[in-house]
Design an enzyme around this catalytic site. Sequence first.
Site, PDB file in Angstrom:
ATOM      1  N   THR A  26       3.646  -1.906   3.200  1.00 19.64           N
ATOM      2  CA  THR A  26       2.606  -2.564   3.992  1.00 19.64           C
ATOM      3  C   THR A  26       2.354  -1.766   5.264  1.00 19.64           C
ATOM      4  OG1 THR A  26       3.098  -4.731   3.075  1.00 19.64           O
ATOM      5  CG2 THR A  26       2.185  -4.698   5.307  1.00 19.64           C
ATOM      6  N   GLN A  99       0.116  -2.916  -5.771  1.00 20.57           N
ATOM      7  CA  GLN A  99       1.130  -3.982  -5.793  1.00 20.57           C
ATOM      8  C   GLN A  99       0.465  -5.311  -5.445  1.00 20.57           C
ATOM      9  OE1 GLN A  99       4.190  -4.780  -2.750  1.00 20.57           O
ATOM     10  NE2 GLN A  99       5.700  -4.581  -4.378  1.00 20.57           N
ATOM     11  N   HIS A 173       4.610  -8.248  -7.545  1.00 15.73           N
ATOM     12  CA  HIS A 173       5.673  -8.267  -6.538  1.00 15.73           C
ATOM     13  C   HIS A 173       6.483  -9.549  -6.686  1.00 15.73           C
ATOM     14  CE1 HIS A 173       7.959  -7.470  -3.087  1.00 15.73           C
ATOM     15  NE2 HIS A 173       7.032  -7.378  -2.157  1.00 15.73           N
ATOM     16  N   ASN A 176      11.683  -9.510  -2.596  1.00 17.94           N
ATOM     17  CA  ASN A 176      11.596  -9.581  -1.127  1.00 17.94           C
ATOM     18  C   ASN A 176      11.135 -10.914  -0.553  1.00 17.94           C
ATOM     19  OD1 ASN A 176      12.320  -6.973  -1.473  1.00 17.94           O
ATOM     20  ND2 ASN A 176      10.503  -6.036  -0.564  1.00 17.94           N
ATOM     21  N   TYR A 178       8.781 -13.181  -1.456  1.00 18.49           N
ATOM     22  CA  TYR A 178       7.395 -13.646  -1.518  1.00 18.49           C
ATOM     23  C   TYR A 178       7.223 -14.616  -2.697  1.00 18.49           C
ATOM     24  CZ  TYR A 178       7.039 -10.179   2.066  1.00 18.49           C
ATOM     25  OH  TYR A 178       7.258  -9.484   3.222  1.00 18.49           O
ATOM     26  N   ARG A 225       8.207  -5.762  -9.869  1.00 18.02           N
ATOM     27  CA  ARG A 225       9.316  -5.434  -8.971  1.00 18.02           C
ATOM     28  C   ARG A 225      10.173  -6.668  -8.694  1.00 18.02           C
ATOM     29  NH1 ARG A 225       9.605  -2.717  -2.813  1.00 18.02           N
ATOM     30  NH2 ARG A 225      11.273  -1.320  -3.438  1.00 18.02           N
ATOM     31  N   ASN A 233      13.546 -12.310   4.126  1.00 18.94           N
ATOM     32  CA  ASN A 233      12.671 -13.493   4.193  1.00 18.94           C
ATOM     33  C   ASN A 233      13.413 -14.786   3.854  1.00 18.94           C
ATOM     34  OD1 ASN A 233      10.192 -12.518   5.172  1.00 18.94           O
ATOM     35  ND2 ASN A 233       9.669 -11.689   3.156  1.00 18.94           N
ATOM     36  N   GLY A 311      10.569   4.944  -0.030  1.00 18.43           N
ATOM     37  CA  GLY A 311       9.598   4.359   0.881  1.00 18.43           C
ATOM     38  C   GLY A 311       9.363   5.225   2.104  1.00 18.43           C
ATOM     39  N   ARG A 312      10.229   5.056   3.106  1.00 17.46           N
ATOM     40  CA  ARG A 312       9.974   5.692   4.406  1.00 17.46           C
ATOM     41  C   ARG A 312       9.890   7.201   4.331  1.00 17.46           C
ATOM     42  NH1 ARG A 312      14.282   1.602   6.894  1.00 17.46           N
ATOM     43  NH2 ARG A 312      14.981   1.880   4.744  1.00 17.46           N
TER      44      ARG A 312
HETATM   45  C1  LIG Z   1       6.774  -0.134   6.546  1.00 16.17           C
HETATM   46  C2  LIG Z   1       7.317  -0.758   5.305  1.00 16.17           C
HETATM   47  C3  LIG Z   1       6.535  -1.648   4.597  1.00 16.17           C
HETATM   48  C4  LIG Z   1       7.005  -2.194   3.395  1.00 16.17           C
HETATM   49  N1  LIG Z   1       6.166  -3.008   2.658  1.00 16.17           N
HETATM   50  C5  LIG Z   1       6.535  -3.384   1.412  1.00 16.17           C
HETATM   51  C6  LIG Z   1       5.601  -4.038   0.553  1.00 16.17           C
HETATM   52  O1  LIG Z   1       4.429  -4.262   0.885  1.00 16.17           O
HETATM   53  N2  LIG Z   1       6.032  -4.388  -0.680  1.00 16.17           N
HETATM   54  C7  LIG Z   1       7.316  -4.134  -1.113  1.00 16.17           C
HETATM   55  O2  LIG Z   1       7.665  -4.464  -2.250  1.00 16.17           O
HETATM   56  N3  LIG Z   1       8.212  -3.495  -0.319  1.00 16.17           N
HETATM   57  C8  LIG Z   1       7.848  -3.091   0.899  1.00 16.17           C
HETATM   58  N4  LIG Z   1       8.721  -2.365   1.680  1.00 16.17           N
HETATM   59  C9  LIG Z   1      10.052  -1.984   1.118  1.00 16.17           C
HETATM   60  C10 LIG Z   1      10.001  -0.592   0.496  1.00 16.17           C
HETATM   61  O3  LIG Z   1       9.226  -0.614  -0.693  1.00 16.17           O
HETATM   62  C11 LIG Z   1      11.406  -0.037   0.163  1.00 16.17           C
HETATM   63  O4  LIG Z   1      12.071  -0.901  -0.733  1.00 16.17           O
HETATM   64  C12 LIG Z   1      12.283   0.109   1.402  1.00 16.17           C
HETATM   65  O5  LIG Z   1      11.561   0.739   2.443  1.00 16.17           O
HETATM   66  C13 LIG Z   1      13.569   0.904   1.103  1.00 16.17           C
HETATM   67  O6  LIG Z   1      13.270   2.225   0.708  1.00 16.17           O
HETATM   68  P1  LIG Z   1      13.407   3.454   1.756  1.00 16.17           P
HETATM   69  O7  LIG Z   1      14.784   3.397   2.325  1.00 16.17           O
HETATM   70  O8  LIG Z   1      13.139   4.667   0.917  1.00 16.17           O
HETATM   71  O9  LIG Z   1      12.366   3.264   2.817  1.00 16.17           O
HETATM   72  C14 LIG Z   1       8.293  -1.853   2.900  1.00 16.17           C
HETATM   73  C15 LIG Z   1       9.081  -0.972   3.639  1.00 16.17           C
HETATM   74  C16 LIG Z   1       8.614  -0.401   4.813  1.00 16.17           C
HETATM   75  C17 LIG Z   1       9.475   0.587   5.548  1.00 16.17           C
END
Ligand SMILES: Cc1cc2nc3c(=O)[nH]c(=O)nc-3n(C[C@H](O)[C@H](O)[C@H](O)COP(=O)(O)O)c2cc1C
Length: 354
Positions: A26, A99, A173, A176, A178, A225, A233, A311-312
């Site tokens: 997000t 997603q 999704h 997490n 939701y 997922r 949450n 992700g990041r």
């Molecule tokens: C800025 C941000 C926004 C995220 N938004 C979502 C999202 O919209 N949907 C989701 O399933 N996970 C979301 N996540 C979780 C990521 O998909 C991922 O599981 C998490 O960042 C761990 O992976 P990483 O260590 O490679 O960042 C978000 C994570 C970050 C950092």
Amino acid sequence: MSIDLFAPFRLGDLELKNRFVMAPMTRNRAGEGTAPTALNAEYYAQRAGAGLIITEGTQPSAVGQGYPNTPGLHTEDQVAGWRLVADAVHAVGGVVVAQLMHTGRIGHEKITGQQPVAPSAIAAAGQVFTGAGMDDLPTPRALATDELPGVVAEFVDAARRAVEAGLDGVELHAANGYLLHQFLGDTSNARTDAYGGSPENRARFVVEVATAVAAAIGAGRVGIRVSPGHAFNDMTETEVEATYEALVTGLAPLGLLYLHIAEDPGTTYGEALRTLFPGVVIISTGFQGASDLETAQSVVDSDRGDLFAVGRGFLANPDLVERFRVGAPLNAVDQATTYGGGAEGYTDYSRLSA
Ligand SMILES: Cc1cc2nc3c(=O)[nH]c(=O)nc-3n(C[C@H](O)[C@H](O)[C@H](O)COP(=O)(O)O)c2cc1C
């Protein structure tokens, strides 16, 4: 033998450049009417070096929006916005699925003008950013049994719109905390109808959504997922094994594109689900675990998953796969520009110079 993560991978009908997936993130940068913009398209196209891009969580209905400026897939303007994204990613050889994130009780009337809906009228502890500041999460309205087909229809319509926009599919999704996860969890779901009470009943709504979406757009375009036992949450799940076993047993015959498991460090729920699910498995971490090249390699080599989602790393490194390939250092995430804003901290992260 070590598997080459940089080699192409066949995911159903989709040809991925490699086994790295951009995890859904997000970013709160949708435009007017929560439609994606040319800037969003540029962001995703920059990251098309991923084998597969999973977009940020996208609400299938207005009431399913939990945060400011997240994109939707319930209006024609949003379809037009997503077409920009699909075209830009495809133009550079990428693959992208949207997603579908209905946030359920994680939302606020100040964002949508409506009371959030959920399996039960049980508020999550915590606060949500509503635009001007933080507000306590409200008590949601419990969905009546005869309203559930309407929620399924919202997911189906959003999935159809994703395909109409030219996206390669959708990810449901169910992680997490939701809406779909709220049905799975025993402290967020106190229903006494066929959708609560036992692991099979709590899994029922998620299986119904997946079944209906797969029937509408083709199972080969639908991933899902999950995050078994993930406490984000205010989710507290007991009966984790039984619940996810019931879920994946229900999903297994559908022929879905993939099962995406977000795993917390130290948990091993994914191993059992891998054996129950007959298709491709994507592994990612919850927020805590390592998400680097070594982890990806060990997940795939040990056959815990076929693909690994980061992700990041992708947020801050548009050319993450190339950096992994050559062993280059990674940019760090700028926290201040993560959620909301414009191009800064979004499309201006540097690439390796040629
Ligand atoms: C800025 C941000 C926004 C995220 N938004 C979502 C999202 O919209 N949907 C989701 O399933 N996970 C979301 N996540 C979780 C990521 O998909 C991922 O599981 C998490 O960042 C761990 O992976 P990483 O260590 O490679 O960042 C978000 C994570 C970050 C950092």
